[in-house]
Write an enzyme that holds these catalytic residues in place. Sequence first.
Site, PDB file in Angstrom:
ATOM      1  CG  LEU A  58      -5.564  -2.956  -1.113  1.00  0.00           C
ATOM      2  CD1 LEU A  58      -6.962  -3.107  -1.715  1.00  0.00           C
ATOM      3  CD2 LEU A  58      -5.096  -1.498  -1.208  1.00  0.00           C
ATOM      4  CB  SER A 131       5.410  -2.669   0.868  1.00  0.00           C
ATOM      5  OG  SER A 131       4.838  -3.944   0.887  1.00  0.00           O
TER       6      SER A 131
END
Length: 229
Positions: A58, A131
């Site tokens: 995150l 990602s």
Amino acid sequence: MNKVTIMRQPAKVQPEQAPGTREQPVAGHIAWQEGKVDAAQRAWLLGQLPATVWLTGLSGSGKSSIAFELERRLVAAGHAAYVMDGDNVRHGLSRDLGFSPQDRNENIRRIAEVAKLFNEAGLIVITSFISPYRQDRDMARQIIGEERFIETHLCTSLAVCEQRDPKGLYRKVRSGAITEFTGISAPYEAPLEPALRIDTEQSSLAQSVDAILHRLQDFLGSAPTMQAV
Ligand SMILES: Nc1ncnc2c1ncn2[C@@H]1O[C@H](COP(=O)(O)OS(=O)(=O)O)[C@@H](OP(=O)(O)O)[C@H]1O
Ligand SMILES: Nc1ncnc2c1ncn2[C@@H]1O[C@H](COP(=O)(O)OP(=O)(O)O)[C@@H](O)[C@H]1O
């Protein structure tokens, strides 16, 4: 021209991918051009085997902090390493992309292709991107190659990331100024079997970097010897 014999072939060096075996078909009338320097020669030159440390997590989980400290430690130890960081890549290579699932997919594809080229040049690459989608990370693994891909999940909780909020982004998300924000209004799919999982609430920056360096040991060992005949 001298013929070069590799005396000890490093286990991790991968053969060049043959043309026509790529996932995506290449356009017609484009032929693969073979170079005259191979991966083993580059490994000998640099004294290391290439790898990509793929950090995922995150916003605020510690990707950039860990990536740049890992790069510093590697270079200080005499290794050729390079960070590709999310914010920086979005200033150039991916400046045309936003945060829709399609744009994130294209972002990760570009980064994986560049990481692969840097690996082919012999570098240790550290990528620092959220990602968030498993499928995109699997694509990156396939592009870069399983043997070179070290998926590292920074599993710091959303609560801690939001509390850190190093760029004030979570505050803006809560006020509605940013949409499609990972962890809040867009998904984050955690890796199921990462090579490494690090909770930066439990591990200090130095401990986190040590853990990755430990996992990289096989790539940093003695280079293969090469003899010109
Ligand atoms: N909507 C939204 N969602 C997530 N992140 C956002 C968004 N808008 C801007 N930012 C900033 O962009 C950085 C993430 O870019 P990435 O290229 O790593 O994202 S992705 O991998 O394509 O999902 C991310 O960097 P980090 O905070 O370092 O993770 C943010 O600074
Ligand atoms: N153990 C740790 N590892 C990495 N960052 C940490 C750690 N503990 C606290 N932090 C702080 O958390 C923030 C992480 O921000 P950053 O590295 O930009 O994360 P990301 O790139 O994932 O958004 C920084 O302010 C950093 O100083």
